[in-house]
Design a protein around this motif. Structure first.
Motif, PDB file in Angstrom:
ATOM      1  N   GLY A  74       2.056  10.644  -5.911  1.00  0.00           N
ATOM      2  CA  GLY A  74       0.425  10.067  -5.625  1.00  0.00           C
ATOM      3  C   GLY A  74       1.985   8.835  -4.858  1.00  0.00           C
ATOM      4  N   LEU A  75       2.534   8.262  -5.186  1.00  0.00           N
ATOM      5  CA  LEU A  75       3.497   7.549  -5.182  1.00  0.00           C
ATOM      6  C   LEU A  75       4.602   8.109  -3.626  1.00  0.00           C
ATOM      7  CD1 LEU A  75       5.420   5.827  -7.507  1.00  0.00           C
ATOM      8  CD2 LEU A  75       3.745   4.495  -5.520  1.00  0.00           C
ATOM      9  N   MET A  76       4.417   9.251  -3.789  1.00  0.00           N
ATOM     10  CA  MET A  76       5.521  10.209  -2.593  1.00  0.00           C
ATOM     11  C   MET A  76       4.440  10.105  -1.577  1.00  0.00           C
ATOM     12  SD  MET A  76       7.409  12.356  -4.587  1.00  0.00           S
ATOM     13  CE  MET A  76       8.378  11.888  -5.829  1.00  0.00           C
ATOM     14  N   MET A  77       3.302  10.772  -1.578  1.00  0.00           N
ATOM     15  CA  MET A  77       2.272  11.147  -0.690  1.00  0.00           C
ATOM     16  C   MET A  77       1.634   9.838   0.280  1.00  0.00           C
ATOM     17  SD  MET A  77      -0.865  13.432  -3.007  1.00  0.00           S
ATOM     18  CE  MET A  77      -0.024  15.388  -2.915  1.00  0.00           C
ATOM     19  N   LEU A  78       1.884   8.885  -0.516  1.00  0.00           N
ATOM     20  CA  LEU A  78       1.691   7.475   0.533  1.00  0.00           C
ATOM     21  C   LEU A  78       3.051   7.107   1.488  1.00  0.00           C
ATOM     22  CD1 LEU A  78       0.635   4.814  -2.012  1.00  0.00           C
ATOM     23  CD2 LEU A  78      -0.672   5.068  -0.209  1.00  0.00           C
ATOM     24  N   LEU A  79       4.214   7.140   1.021  1.00  0.00           N
ATOM     25  CA  LEU A  79       5.047   7.309   1.628  1.00  0.00           C
ATOM     26  C   LEU A  79       5.554   8.402   2.880  1.00  0.00           C
ATOM     27  CD1 LEU A  79       7.759   5.391   2.122  1.00  0.00           C
ATOM     28  CD2 LEU A  79       9.260   7.793   0.989  1.00  0.00           C
ATOM     29  N   ILE A  80       5.068   9.355   2.948  1.00  0.00           N
ATOM     30  CA  ILE A  80       4.596  10.398   3.901  1.00  0.00           C
ATOM     31  C   ILE A  80       3.642   9.981   4.571  1.00  0.00           C
ATOM     32  CG2 ILE A  80       3.796  12.454   3.909  1.00  0.00           C
ATOM     33  CD1 ILE A  80       4.992  13.572   1.257  1.00  0.00           C
ATOM     34  N   GLY A  81       2.500   9.379   4.247  1.00  0.00           N
ATOM     35  CA  GLY A  81       1.769   8.959   5.836  1.00  0.00           C
ATOM     36  C   GLY A  81       2.052   8.107   6.207  1.00  0.00           C
ATOM     37  N   PHE A  82       2.818   6.987   5.391  1.00  0.00           N
ATOM     38  CA  PHE A  82       2.851   5.350   6.088  1.00  0.00           C
ATOM     39  C   PHE A  82       4.432   6.026   7.111  1.00  0.00           C
ATOM     40  CE2 PHE A  82       0.870   3.272   2.487  1.00  0.00           C
ATOM     41  CZ  PHE A  82      -0.114   2.665   3.447  1.00  0.00           C
ATOM     42  N   LEU A  83       4.861   6.682   6.358  1.00  0.00           N
ATOM     43  CA  LEU A  83       6.210   7.300   7.770  1.00  0.00           C
ATOM     44  C   LEU A  83       5.828   8.680   8.460  1.00  0.00           C
ATOM     45  CD1 LEU A  83       8.762   7.871   4.851  1.00  0.00           C
ATOM     46  CD2 LEU A  83       8.666   6.400   6.527  1.00  0.00           C
ATOM     47  N   ARG A  84       4.317   8.482   8.962  1.00  0.00           N
ATOM     48  CA  ARG A  84       3.791   8.857   9.759  1.00  0.00           C
ATOM     49  C   ARG A  84       3.841  10.725  10.240  1.00  0.00           C
ATOM     50  NH1 ARG A  84       0.473   5.776  13.083  1.00  0.00           N
ATOM     51  NH2 ARG A  84       0.495   3.326  13.026  1.00  0.00           N
ATOM     52  N   LEU A  85       4.797  10.985   8.776  1.00  0.00           N
ATOM     53  CA  LEU A  85       4.662  12.889   8.188  1.00  0.00           C
ATOM     54  C   LEU A  85       3.745  13.547   8.487  1.00  0.00           C
ATOM     55  CD1 LEU A  85       8.279  11.637   6.534  1.00  0.00           C
ATOM     56  CD2 LEU A  85       8.197  12.230   8.740  1.00  0.00           C
ATOM     57  N   GLY A  86       2.460  13.022   8.037  1.00  0.00           N
ATOM     58  CA  GLY A  86       1.569  14.261   7.859  1.00  0.00           C
ATOM     59  C   GLY A  86       1.400  15.508   8.927  1.00  0.00           C
ATOM     60  N   SER A  87       1.983  14.864  10.421  1.00  0.00           N
ATOM     61  CA  SER A  87       1.865  15.794  11.317  1.00  0.00           C
ATOM     62  C   SER A  87       2.402  16.642  11.380  1.00  0.00           C
ATOM     63  CB  SER A  87       1.867  14.897  12.756  1.00  0.00           C
ATOM     64  OG  SER A  87       0.546  13.872  13.080  1.00  0.00           O
ATOM     65  N   THR A 147       1.872  13.118 -11.783  1.00  0.00           N
ATOM     66  CA  THR A 147       0.833  12.452 -10.418  1.00  0.00           C
ATOM     67  C   THR A 147       0.701  11.462 -10.246  1.00  0.00           C
ATOM     68  OG1 THR A 147      -0.551  14.527 -12.491  1.00  0.00           O
ATOM     69  CG2 THR A 147      -1.460  12.486 -10.833  1.00  0.00           C
ATOM     70  N   MET A 148       1.200  10.479 -11.167  1.00  0.00           N
ATOM     71  CA  MET A 148       1.232   8.936 -10.500  1.00  0.00           C
ATOM     72  C   MET A 148       2.967   8.877  -9.085  1.00  0.00           C
ATOM     73  SD  MET A 148       0.245   5.999 -13.853  1.00  0.00           S
ATOM     74  CE  MET A 148      -0.255   4.657 -12.631  1.00  0.00           C
ATOM     75  N   LEU A 149       3.820   9.279  -9.638  1.00  0.00           N
ATOM     76  CA  LEU A 149       4.983   9.594  -8.738  1.00  0.00           C
ATOM     77  C   LEU A 149       4.546  10.685  -7.670  1.00  0.00           C
ATOM     78  CD1 LEU A 149       7.829  10.506 -11.381  1.00  0.00           C
ATOM     79  CD2 LEU A 149       7.345   8.556  -9.908  1.00  0.00           C
ATOM     80  N   GLY A 171      -2.343   9.522  -2.022  1.00  0.00           N
ATOM     81  CA  GLY A 171      -1.591   8.931  -2.788  1.00  0.00           C
ATOM     82  C   GLY A 171      -2.208   8.481  -3.815  1.00  0.00           C
ATOM     83  N   VAL A 172      -3.655   7.188  -2.112  1.00  0.00           N
ATOM     84  CA  VAL A 172      -3.989   6.447  -3.935  1.00  0.00           C
ATOM     85  C   VAL A 172      -4.396   6.714  -5.199  1.00  0.00           C
ATOM     86  CG1 VAL A 172      -5.305   3.995  -3.879  1.00  0.00           C
ATOM     87  CG2 VAL A 172      -3.867   4.218  -1.071  1.00  0.00           C
ATOM     88  N   ALA A 173      -5.415   8.455  -4.321  1.00  0.00           N
ATOM     89  CA  ALA A 173      -6.035   8.776  -5.745  1.00  0.00           C
ATOM     90  C   ALA A 173      -4.789   8.876  -6.827  1.00  0.00           C
ATOM     91  CB  ALA A 173      -6.956  10.040  -4.606  1.00  0.00           C
ATOM     92  N   ASN A 174      -4.264   9.435  -6.444  1.00  0.00           N
ATOM     93  CA  ASN A 174      -3.346   9.863  -7.273  1.00  0.00           C
ATOM     94  C   ASN A 174      -3.134   8.823  -8.280  1.00  0.00           C
ATOM     95  OD1 ASN A 174      -2.961  13.297  -7.672  1.00  0.00           O
ATOM     96  ND2 ASN A 174      -3.057  12.816  -5.532  1.00  0.00           N
ATOM     97  N   LEU A 175      -2.944   8.242  -7.578  1.00  0.00           N
ATOM     98  CA  LEU A 175      -2.211   7.030  -8.664  1.00  0.00           C
ATOM     99  C   LEU A 175      -3.672   6.616  -9.583  1.00  0.00           C
ATOM    100  CD1 LEU A 175      -0.210   4.754  -6.271  1.00  0.00           C
ATOM    101  CD2 LEU A 175       0.768   5.508  -7.777  1.00  0.00           C
ATOM    102  N   ALA A 176      -4.802   6.564  -8.837  1.00  0.00           N
ATOM    103  CA  ALA A 176      -5.756   6.099  -9.484  1.00  0.00           C
ATOM    104  C   ALA A 176      -6.393   7.145 -10.538  1.00  0.00           C
ATOM    105  CB  ALA A 176      -6.767   5.646  -8.611  1.00  0.00           C
ATOM    106  N   VAL A 177      -6.058   8.111  -9.774  1.00  0.00           N
ATOM    107  CA  VAL A 177      -6.212   9.228 -11.077  1.00  0.00           C
ATOM    108  C   VAL A 177      -5.273   9.063 -12.755  1.00  0.00           C
ATOM    109  CG1 VAL A 177      -6.149  11.662 -11.388  1.00  0.00           C
ATOM    110  CG2 VAL A 177      -7.179  10.968  -9.883  1.00  0.00           C
TER     111      VAL A 177
END
Length: 562
Positions: free
Chosen positions: A110-123, A106-108, A295-301
């Motif tokens: 979260g890190l991957m989702m953070l990376l996807i978001g910061f790389l602007r791949l969400g679109s 789950t935490m890993l 990503g932040v949420a899954n790190l916190a969870v």
């Protein structure tokens, strides 16, 4: 095409608070948050139990994940928490690597989702074909229902319940003689209460009321049926202290595939939920900010011992319908669930597992988009095939594989349809509205108009037509005025056509070209004597006719100005 500015990393909460956030709007959010908390409370526990966890894990996820997703997310209305789509993935991860491995994955993720978001791949993640989402949702519904058959019927299994559906069904069938009549009655009563309240009292919290009424009846009558406390022990009255899970390098490497699956599915679920909220509210979410929040949420969870958190369609839709104004509603929903744990945790122990199974059975039924399935089967067969392949792979193979294969099939189907839409038309006669095209009647000149999307999927069919230029032609005009899209494969085809025509002594004129097309043609080495014009077909024909006349020595011809 106009260039759009990239989305900024600003949470929707900040924008909402800047937009004249009043006490009246806070009251709207508080009421909506309470409404969603009432829906989320039994669902969070039911999903956690179905995934092989404890009710407390589901509540931790709803509280921590739900609060962070609303506070940092890019959608005004997104409600985060445990999702039914993860039941199989989480259950398989716990079975393979234990609870510690699931938390680490789950935490890993979260890190991957953070990376996807910061790389602007969400679109790009949102570009999932509709038949894939419908088939995936239906497959998840089948998996959820099959996972609840044991608790719906009160079966006593002699072996551990398998995860895969094909392995599970024979075990359940062999255990049918152990069915508990009391449990069956409770699960049936839960389902009937939910449906009756939804029909005749739609404003009441049907899920919670059904669980409370059946749980109260089971406790008062001392019915012999498994409960939350008899199976999992007492529910904690609050959140635990945050801590990192125990792991080593071997476990870290082992759970990476699970983390990738969590991140992929979580990103898709969250953005689909945000799109649903956009459609209901008329707002527009920020995809990349939403994934950063996930990503932040899954790190916190993970720090609080929860499971994967993501956007949830049903709870998000409930939030919009309840009149929420912004993310404060989602934050309050998490705090309301926390308050319930602090005040009424002992009461949760009396809830029968059959009641929670009834809740999930109704959720599974609602996940099947029956009208959409009928519409797809009435429409194109190819779309129905994509739906069935996705559904089948979801149920019998793997969720990630289902999404990847479904997306690939949908993409191939789209390419095929786009290639059929592209066409090349040979002009032999002038159009009445364009007398300048009279030169096209000249047998020495052949004119081709390309229309639609000219890309790698269409180059074969277009190329076969363009290759018909014969030795008797002395001039070739290719008009691009009606081309909506062109890629490097198409440019390469034009380059080859031009060089072949030049070797035959044919003069070539390209008309109706855009700046981008001319840039690509020049980059591929096309240069004079090939003439490339932004001007339209009539002027190109006129200039080509003058050029051929000069080459043939026809006197008195002067080239028209460009």
């Amino acid at each position: 095409m106009p260039h759009t500015a990239p989305e900024r990393f600003v949470p929707a909460l900040i924008e909402t608070l800047r937009d004249n956030y009043t006490l009246a709007r806070f009251r709207q959010d508080a009421l909506a948050g309470l409404t969603v908390a009432i829906v989320a409370l039994p669902l969070s526990m039911a999903i956690a139990i179905a995934a092989g966890g404890t009710p407390a894990m589901g509540l931790y996820t709803a509280i921590v994940g739900g609060f962070v997703i609303s506070a940092l997310g890019g959608s005004r209305y997104q409600i985060g928490g445990p999702a039914g789509a993860f039941i199989v993935l989480i259950g398989a991860t716990i079975a393979q690597h234990g609870v510690a491995g699931m938390i680490l994955a789950t935490m890993l993720a979260g890190l991957m989702m953070l990376l996807i978001g910061f790389l602007r791949l969400g679109s790009y993640i949102k570009f999932i074909p509709f038949p894939v989402t419908v088939g995936f949702s239906a497959g998840i519904a089948v998996i959820i229902f099959s996972s609840q058959i044991k608790d719906l019927l009160g079966l006593t299994l002699t072996v551990p319940e398998p995860g895969p559906v094909l392995e599970k069904l024979p075990v359940l069938w062999a255990s049918l003689p152990s069915a508990n009549g009391v449990t069956m009655a409770l699960s049936a009563a839960t389902i009937l209460l939910i449906l009756a309240l939804r029909r005749w009292a739609p404003r009441l919290p049907n899920l919670l009321l059904a669980v409370v009424l059946t749980g109260g009846a089971a406790a008062l009558l001392n019915l012999p049926t498994p409960t939350v406390q008899s199976t999992f022990g007492a529910v904690p009255a609050g959140l635990p202290m945050p801590s990192l899970p125990m792991f080593d390098a071997a476990l870290l490497l082992a759970v990476i595939p699970n983390a990738i699956a969590f991140a992929l599915l979580g990103s898709i679920e969250a953005l689909l939920s945000a799109v649903v909220a956009d459609g209901m509210s008329g707002q527009r979410h920020n995809s990349n900010m939403e994934l950063v929040a996930q990503g932040v949420a899954n790190l916190a969870v993970g720090l609080f011992g929860g499971m994967v958190a993501t956007g949830t369609v049903a709870r998000t839709a409930t939030n919009v319908r309840a009149g929420a104004h912004g993310p404060v509603a989602g934050m309050l929903h998490a705090l309301f669930i926390l308050a319930f744990m602090l005040i009424a945790a002992p009461l949760v122990g009396y809830v029968p597992l059959a009641s929670l199974a009834g809740v999930l059975a109704v959720v599974a039924w609602n996940m099947i988009e029956r009208e959409a399935i009928v519409a797809l089967f009435r429409g194109a067969r190819a779309d129905a095939a994509v739906l069935m392949v996705t559904l089948t792979l979801t149920v019998f193979r793997d969720l990630t594989e289902a999404i990847v294969v479904g997306f690939a099939l949908g993409s191939v189907l789209f390419i095929h349809r786009m290639s059929k839409a592209a066409e090349v038309v040979e002009s032999r006669h002038p159009l009445p509205a364009e007398p300048e095209e009279a030169a096209a009647m000249d047998p020495e000149i052949v004119v081709y108009r390309i229309r639609g999307a000219f890309f790698f999927g269409a180059t074969a069919s277009v190329g076969r037509v363009l290759d018909r230029v014969s030795e008797r032609h002395r001039g070739l005009v290719v008009d691009f005025a009606d081309v909506t899209l062109i890629d490097s494969s198409a440019v390469h085809l034009i380059e080859g056509l031009v060089h072949k025509a030049r070797r035959r002594g044919i003069e070539v004129m390209l008309t109706g070209t855009t700046h981008e097309l001319r840039r690509q043609l020049f980059a591929h080495g096309l240069k004079p004597p090939v003439v490339i014009y932004e001007a339209g077909l009539p002027l190109g024909l006129s200039k080509l006719r003058h050029k051929l006349d000069r080459r043939n020595g026809v006197p008195g011809q002067t080239e028209a100005p460009a």
